[in-house]
Each structure stands twice: as C-alpha cells, then as structure tokens.
Design a protein around this motif. Structure first.
Motif, PDB file in Angstrom:
ATOM      1  N   ASP A  43      28.606  49.437  39.114  1.00 41.27           N
ATOM      2  CA  ASP A  43      28.542  48.930  40.128  1.00 41.27           C
ATOM      3  C   ASP A  43      28.604  47.384  39.790  1.00 41.27           C
ATOM      4  O   ASP A  43      27.500  47.056  39.109  1.00 41.27           O
ATOM      5  CB  ASP A  43      27.724  49.181  41.149  1.00 41.27           C
ATOM      6  CG  ASP A  43      28.045  50.597  41.926  1.00 41.27           C
ATOM      7  OD1 ASP A  43      29.238  50.685  42.146  1.00 41.27           O
ATOM      8  OD2 ASP A  43      26.949  51.189  42.176  1.00 41.27           O
ATOM      9  N   ALA A  44      29.064  46.522  40.548  1.00 34.90           N
ATOM     10  CA  ALA A  44      29.088  45.044  40.143  1.00 34.90           C
ATOM     11  C   ALA A  44      29.692  44.085  41.239  1.00 34.90           C
ATOM     12  O   ALA A  44      30.491  44.578  41.968  1.00 34.90           O
ATOM     13  CB  ALA A  44      30.012  44.702  38.831  1.00 34.90           C
ATOM     14  N   THR A  45      29.076  43.074  41.275  1.00 32.32           N
ATOM     15  CA  THR A  45      29.735  42.165  42.172  1.00 32.32           C
ATOM     16  C   THR A  45      29.874  40.745  41.678  1.00 32.32           C
ATOM     17  O   THR A  45      30.497  39.925  42.265  1.00 32.32           O
ATOM     18  CB  THR A  45      28.845  41.897  43.691  1.00 32.32           C
ATOM     19  OG1 THR A  45      27.516  41.611  43.172  1.00 32.32           O
ATOM     20  CG2 THR A  45      28.893  43.100  44.250  1.00 32.32           C
ATOM     21  N   VAL A  46      29.304  40.635  40.162  1.00 25.94           N
ATOM     22  CA  VAL A  46      29.615  39.399  39.524  1.00 25.94           C
ATOM     23  C   VAL A  46      30.298  39.994  38.144  1.00 25.94           C
ATOM     24  O   VAL A  46      29.938  40.703  37.583  1.00 25.94           O
ATOM     25  CB  VAL A  46      28.096  38.685  39.087  1.00 25.94           C
ATOM     26  CG1 VAL A  46      28.382  37.429  38.426  1.00 25.94           C
ATOM     27  CG2 VAL A  46      27.336  38.393  40.470  1.00 25.94           C
ATOM     28  N   PHE A  47      31.490  39.195  37.881  1.00 25.09           N
ATOM     29  CA  PHE A  47      32.170  39.567  36.675  1.00 25.09           C
ATOM     30  C   PHE A  47      32.537  38.296  36.017  1.00 25.09           C
ATOM     31  O   PHE A  47      32.586  37.338  36.335  1.00 25.09           O
ATOM     32  CB  PHE A  47      33.654  40.107  37.504  1.00 25.09           C
ATOM     33  CG  PHE A  47      33.519  41.249  37.951  1.00 25.09           C
ATOM     34  CD1 PHE A  47      33.608  42.789  37.755  1.00 25.09           C
ATOM     35  CD2 PHE A  47      33.376  41.144  39.537  1.00 25.09           C
ATOM     36  CE1 PHE A  47      33.496  43.755  38.392  1.00 25.09           C
ATOM     37  CE2 PHE A  47      33.013  42.235  40.438  1.00 25.09           C
ATOM     38  CZ  PHE A  47      33.064  43.549  39.929  1.00 25.09           C
ATOM     39  N   PRO A  48      32.237  38.563  34.663  1.00 22.44           N
ATOM     40  CA  PRO A  48      32.623  37.112  33.653  1.00 22.44           C
ATOM     41  C   PRO A  48      34.069  37.096  33.700  1.00 22.44           C
ATOM     42  O   PRO A  48      34.830  37.925  33.740  1.00 22.44           O
ATOM     43  CB  PRO A  48      32.339  37.815  32.243  1.00 22.44           C
ATOM     44  CG  PRO A  48      31.048  39.088  32.824  1.00 22.44           C
ATOM     45  CD  PRO A  48      31.691  39.731  33.899  1.00 22.44           C
ATOM     46  N   GLN A  49      34.375  35.840  33.587  1.00 20.45           N
ATOM     47  CA  GLN A  49      35.706  35.154  33.690  1.00 20.45           C
ATOM     48  C   GLN A  49      36.501  36.006  32.415  1.00 20.45           C
ATOM     49  O   GLN A  49      35.955  36.311  31.316  1.00 20.45           O
ATOM     50  CB  GLN A  49      35.727  33.745  33.248  1.00 20.45           C
ATOM     51  CG  GLN A  49      37.184  33.368  33.429  1.00 20.45           C
ATOM     52  CD  GLN A  49      37.263  31.750  33.189  1.00 20.45           C
ATOM     53  OE1 GLN A  49      36.314  31.196  32.766  1.00 20.45           O
ATOM     54  NE2 GLN A  49      38.160  31.190  33.494  1.00 20.45           N
ATOM     55  N   GLY A  50      37.584  36.390  32.682  1.00 14.67           N
ATOM     56  CA  GLY A  50      38.308  37.159  31.269  1.00 14.67           C
ATOM     57  C   GLY A  50      38.040  38.740  31.550  1.00 14.67           C
ATOM     58  O   GLY A  50      38.597  39.237  30.647  1.00 14.67           O
ATOM     59  N   GLN A  51      37.314  39.207  32.404  1.00 12.58           N
ATOM     60  CA  GLN A  51      36.685  40.657  32.495  1.00 12.58           C
ATOM     61  C   GLN A  51      37.586  41.210  33.778  1.00 12.58           C
ATOM     62  O   GLN A  51      37.737  40.437  34.762  1.00 12.58           O
ATOM     63  CB  GLN A  51      35.315  40.625  32.442  1.00 12.58           C
ATOM     64  CG  GLN A  51      34.592  40.345  31.247  1.00 12.58           C
ATOM     65  CD  GLN A  51      34.158  41.380  30.622  1.00 12.58           C
ATOM     66  OE1 GLN A  51      33.760  42.435  31.093  1.00 12.58           O
ATOM     67  NE2 GLN A  51      33.667  41.190  29.261  1.00 12.58           N
ATOM     68  N   VAL A 182      33.575  35.602  40.182  1.00 15.65           N
ATOM     69  CA  VAL A 182      33.884  35.525  38.955  1.00 15.65           C
ATOM     70  C   VAL A 182      32.893  34.330  38.274  1.00 15.65           C
ATOM     71  O   VAL A 182      33.310  33.190  38.982  1.00 15.65           O
ATOM     72  CB  VAL A 182      35.497  35.500  38.636  1.00 15.65           C
ATOM     73  CG1 VAL A 182      35.737  35.202  37.170  1.00 15.65           C
ATOM     74  CG2 VAL A 182      35.998  36.680  39.253  1.00 15.65           C
ATOM     75  N   THR A 183      32.430  34.457  37.370  1.00 16.60           N
ATOM     76  CA  THR A 183      31.642  33.399  36.810  1.00 16.60           C
ATOM     77  C   THR A 183      31.918  32.937  35.178  1.00 16.60           C
ATOM     78  O   THR A 183      32.691  33.755  34.361  1.00 16.60           O
ATOM     79  CB  THR A 183      30.132  33.856  36.669  1.00 16.60           C
ATOM     80  OG1 THR A 183      30.036  34.864  35.783  1.00 16.60           O
ATOM     81  CG2 THR A 183      29.594  33.979  38.036  1.00 16.60           C
ATOM     82  N   GLY A 184      31.686  31.809  34.791  1.00 18.96           N
ATOM     83  CA  GLY A 184      31.814  31.232  33.587  1.00 18.96           C
ATOM     84  C   GLY A 184      31.162  32.271  32.574  1.00 18.96           C
ATOM     85  O   GLY A 184      30.054  32.855  32.786  1.00 18.96           O
ATOM     86  N   ARG A 185      31.565  32.213  31.311  1.00 12.28           N
ATOM     87  CA  ARG A 185      30.857  33.397  30.364  1.00 12.28           C
ATOM     88  C   ARG A 185      29.542  32.772  29.846  1.00 12.28           C
ATOM     89  O   ARG A 185      29.088  31.682  29.839  1.00 12.28           O
ATOM     90  CB  ARG A 185      31.549  33.420  28.979  1.00 12.28           C
ATOM     91  CG  ARG A 185      32.911  34.112  29.299  1.00 12.28           C
ATOM     92  CD  ARG A 185      33.659  34.359  28.090  1.00 12.28           C
ATOM     93  NE  ARG A 185      34.848  34.986  28.682  1.00 12.28           N
ATOM     94  CZ  ARG A 185      35.298  36.150  28.259  1.00 12.28           C
ATOM     95  NH1 ARG A 185      34.840  36.723  27.170  1.00 12.28           N
ATOM     96  NH2 ARG A 185      36.400  36.803  28.425  1.00 12.28           N
TER      97      ARG A 185
END
Length: 185
Positions: A43-51, A182-185
C-alpha cells in the motif's frame, strides 16, 4: 478471471494523501476495496518519480452462495481515471487501460467466499500482465512529480446464481477517492 483466496479489507487513510471511503459499507453479500500499490506490492500514497503506480480494485463475495454479477461489472466512465491536482482545476491524465470488459458475456460468477480482482499498473509492465477485465493498456508514461487523484463510485448489479434476472439487486459501493503523490528521488 483471477480469484483471490484471502479476504482482506483496506484501511482508508485520511489526510492530504490517501484513500477515503465516503459512505458506509453496503448491505449484502458483496464488499469492495481499492488500493494503490507500489512496485513491491505494498500500500502506498507516495511514489518516487520513475516508479509505477499499481491500481487494485476487488469485489469479494462474503456469502455461502455463488453470486452472478452482470456485465459490465461496474460503470467504467470514471473508473481509475487519474487527475493532476497541482492546479486549482483538475486536469485529466487519462486511464491506465484502453479497453475494459471488451468481450461481452452476460456476466461473471463470483464463487462463495472468493473475489474478482482488477489489477493494472499506470505504465504497462511485464510484472503485471494484462488480465481480466482489462483488454488493452493505454500508452501512458511515468507520472511527473506532483499531486494526483482518482475517484469513482462503483455499483454492481448481481443476483445469487440460479436466480432469474428479475431477482437482481444493485449494490452501490461507497465512493472511493484516492489522493497520491509522486516525489523526487
């Protein structure tokens, strides 16, 4: 059609990012849950960019009898549509699929204590091969850094197997609204 043997409920998180169930649970033999998953299946609501962002919607038959659900299983007009919420206006980025419920059959049977699970990634990925009810993947690309939302109100018309169509009932499941980032790495 994939059946999931484990019965589970999703806890809907509150706050800026998360999924919220806006109504109380319906009465009847069917329950529904929605999850956003990361590439590890968590489960997630924050994803790294490119994922990838994986969408999973499940309808569970909690009864001791088989349930027949009418095709299409639910209204697909807003199902899994993703909107960018960076602006004051929501801008549609589309859906992860190009086709859903493409092969007409009268309906689908959900055996007692089993489920129909609909899983699709935002970007086509071999780890998530195309399966029921999807019959085409949209030409999507990884989401840029930003805030996003998906929301839909699933309704399913069903009856216990062996009963005629006049015995059909429509269950309006609680509306689902998921905000994610979606956040920066």
């Amino acid at each position: 059609m994939k059946y999931l043997f484990a019965f589970f409920f999703v806890a809907f998180a509150s706050g800026l990012a998360g999924c919220q169930q806006t109504d109380s649970a319906p009465k009847g033999p069917l329950t529904a849950s929605f999850q956003l998953l990361n590439e590890q299946g968590q489960d997630a609501t924050v994803f790294p960019q490119g994922q990838n962002v994986i969408f999973r919607f499940e309808i569970v038959n909690t009864s001791d009898q088989d349930v027949f659900v009418k095709n299409p299983v639910f209204d697909t007009r807003d199902f899994l549509e993703v909107f960018s919420t960076a602006e004051k206006q929501q801008v549609s980025l589309g859906k992860p699929y190009s086709g859903i419920f493409c092969y007409y059959v009268g309906g689908y049977v959900i055996p007692a204590h089993k489920a129909i699970t609909c899983t699709i990634p935002w970007v086509d990925a071999t780890a998530y091969p195309l399966s029921f009810p999807f019959c085409g993947h949209a030409p999507t690309t990884y989401l840029p850094i930003g805030h996003y939302r998906t929301a839909f109100s699933p309704a399913v018309t069903w009856n216990f197997s062996g009963q005629g169509p006049t015995a059909a009932t429509t269950t309006n499941f609680p509306a689902v609204a998921c905000e994610f980032e979606v956040t920066g790495r």
